[in-house]
Design a protein around this motif. Structure first.
Motif, short mmCIF file in Angstrom:
data_model
loop_
_atom_site.label_atom_id
_atom_site.label_comp_id
_atom_site.label_asym_id
_atom_site.label_seq_id
_atom_site.Cartn_x
_atom_site.Cartn_y
_atom_site.Cartn_z
N LEU A 72 0.90 -1.11 0.15
CA LEU A 72 -0.11 0.05 0.00
C LEU A 72 0.94 1.22 0.10
N SER A 73 0.56 2.32 -0.79
CA SER A 73 1.15 3.65 -0.88
C SER A 73 0.09 4.52 -1.71
N THR A 74 0.23 5.63 -1.32
CA THR A 74 -0.55 6.79 -2.17
C THR A 74 0.27 7.39 -2.89
N HIS A 75 0.37 6.85 -4.33
CA HIS A 75 1.53 7.42 -5.25
C HIS A 75 1.13 8.70 -5.76
N SER A 76 -0.17 9.29 -5.53
CA SER A 76 -0.63 10.65 -5.88
C SER A 76 -0.08 11.53 -4.82
N ALA A 77 0.36 11.10 -3.72
CA ALA A 77 0.70 11.95 -2.49
C ALA A 77 2.25 11.79 -2.26
N GLY A 78 2.73 10.69 -3.02
CA GLY A 78 4.45 10.48 -2.85
C GLY A 78 4.60 9.81 -1.47
N GLY A 79 3.89 9.04 -0.96
CA GLY A 79 4.15 8.48 0.37
C GLY A 79 3.00 7.82 0.71
N LEU A 80 3.10 7.62 2.13
CA LEU A 80 1.95 7.12 2.85
C LEU A 80 0.89 8.24 3.46
N THR A 81 -0.42 7.84 3.26
CA THR A 81 -1.44 8.64 3.79
C THR A 81 -2.32 7.79 4.82
N GLY A 82 -3.28 8.23 5.38
CA GLY A 82 -4.35 7.61 6.21
C GLY A 82 -5.02 6.72 5.48
N LEU A 83 -5.17 6.83 4.01
CA LEU A 83 -5.67 5.95 3.19
C LEU A 83 -5.31 4.56 3.39
N ASP A 84 -3.86 4.69 3.05
CA ASP A 84 -3.07 3.35 3.23
C ASP A 84 -3.54 2.41 4.55
N PHE A 85 -3.39 3.40 5.99
CA PHE A 85 -3.82 2.75 6.91
C PHE A 85 -5.18 2.05 7.26
N THR A 86 -5.97 2.83 6.59
CA THR A 86 -7.61 2.50 6.65
C THR A 86 -7.63 0.97 5.96
N LEU A 87 -7.13 1.16 4.55
CA LEU A 87 -7.12 0.00 3.81
C LEU A 87 -6.43 -1.19 4.58
N ALA A 88 -5.17 -0.81 5.05
CA ALA A 88 -4.17 -1.84 5.84
C ALA A 88 -5.36 -2.71 6.97
N ALA A 89 -6.13 -1.86 7.50
CA ALA A 89 -7.07 -2.54 8.87
C ALA A 89 -8.17 -3.30 8.10
N ARG A 90 -8.69 -2.70 7.03
CA ARG A 90 -9.58 -3.45 6.20
C ARG A 90 -9.36 -4.93 5.65
N ILE A 91 -7.75 -4.83 5.06
CA ILE A 91 -7.49 -6.25 4.56
C ILE A 91 -7.09 -6.94 5.80
N ASP A 92 -6.60 -6.54 7.05
CA ASP A 92 -6.72 -7.55 8.11
C ASP A 92 -8.03 -7.98 8.50
N GLU A 93 -9.06 -7.25 8.14
CA GLU A 93 -10.48 -7.69 8.44
C GLU A 93 -10.70 -8.82 7.59
N ALA A 94 -10.41 -8.66 6.46
CA ALA A 94 -10.55 -9.70 5.29
C ALA A 94 -9.92 -11.18 5.59
N LEU A 95 -8.74 -10.99 5.99
CA LEU A 95 -7.81 -12.02 6.20
C LEU A 95 -8.38 -12.76 7.30
N ARG A 96 -9.02 -11.86 8.37
CA ARG A 96 -9.25 -12.80 9.64
C ARG A 96 -10.49 -13.49 9.28
N ALA A 97 -11.48 -12.93 8.38
CA ALA A 97 -12.54 -13.48 7.98
C ALA A 97 -12.26 -14.98 7.27
N GLU A 98 -11.00 -15.14 6.36
CA GLU A 98 -10.86 -16.15 6.10
C GLU A 98 -9.80 -17.14 6.85
N SER A 99 -9.62 -16.80 7.95
CA SER A 99 -8.65 -17.50 9.04
C SER A 99 -7.06 -17.52 8.24
N ALA A 100 -6.83 -16.25 7.70
CA ALA A 100 -5.51 -16.36 7.15
C ALA A 100 -4.45 -15.64 7.94
N ASP A 101 -3.25 -16.12 7.93
CA ASP A 101 -2.44 -15.49 8.94
C ASP A 101 -1.20 -14.82 8.16
#
Length: 101
Positions: A72-101
């Motif tokens: 994850l990176s926000t290319h238009s901002a040239g680095g990391l933004t809050g969106l990257d961390f929001t999506l990271a948390a949602r990816i974590d939720e999707a992984l948990r839902a499938e018992s992925a580690d």
């Protein structure tokens, strides 16, 4: 935390504490996970695609059998933004839902 403004180093460090399975790699954050099987890995990708579309923020995804790698990176901002961390948390939720580690 869904802002498109580039985060400071202190803000990045604080945000990483909220997603402990993610690590920084330059101007990106990355995470790998193993799903129980290939169909579960595909379900995670579909769930992440839906979240990414909702946020209008799309990750780089690499899938190798049941192993997923997200970048994850926000290319238009040239680095990391809050969106990257929001999506990271949602990816974590999707992984948990499938018992992925």
């Amino acid at each position: 935390m869904s802002s498109r403004a580039r985060l400071s180093e202190d803000e990045i460090a604080a945000a990483l504490a909220d997603v402990p399975r993610w690590s920084r790699d330059g101007d990106s954050i990355v995470r790998s996970a193993d799903a129980p099987d290939f169909p579960a890995a595909i379900r995670v990708v579909v769930a992440v695609a839906e979240q990414a579309q909702e946020l209008d923020h799309h990750p780089d995804i690499d899938i190798r059998w049941r192993t997923l790698r997200f970048v994850l990176s926000t290319h238009s901002a040239g680095g990391l933004t809050g969106l990257d961390f929001t999506l990271a948390a949602r990816i974590d939720e999707a992984l948990r839902a499938e018992s992925a580690d």
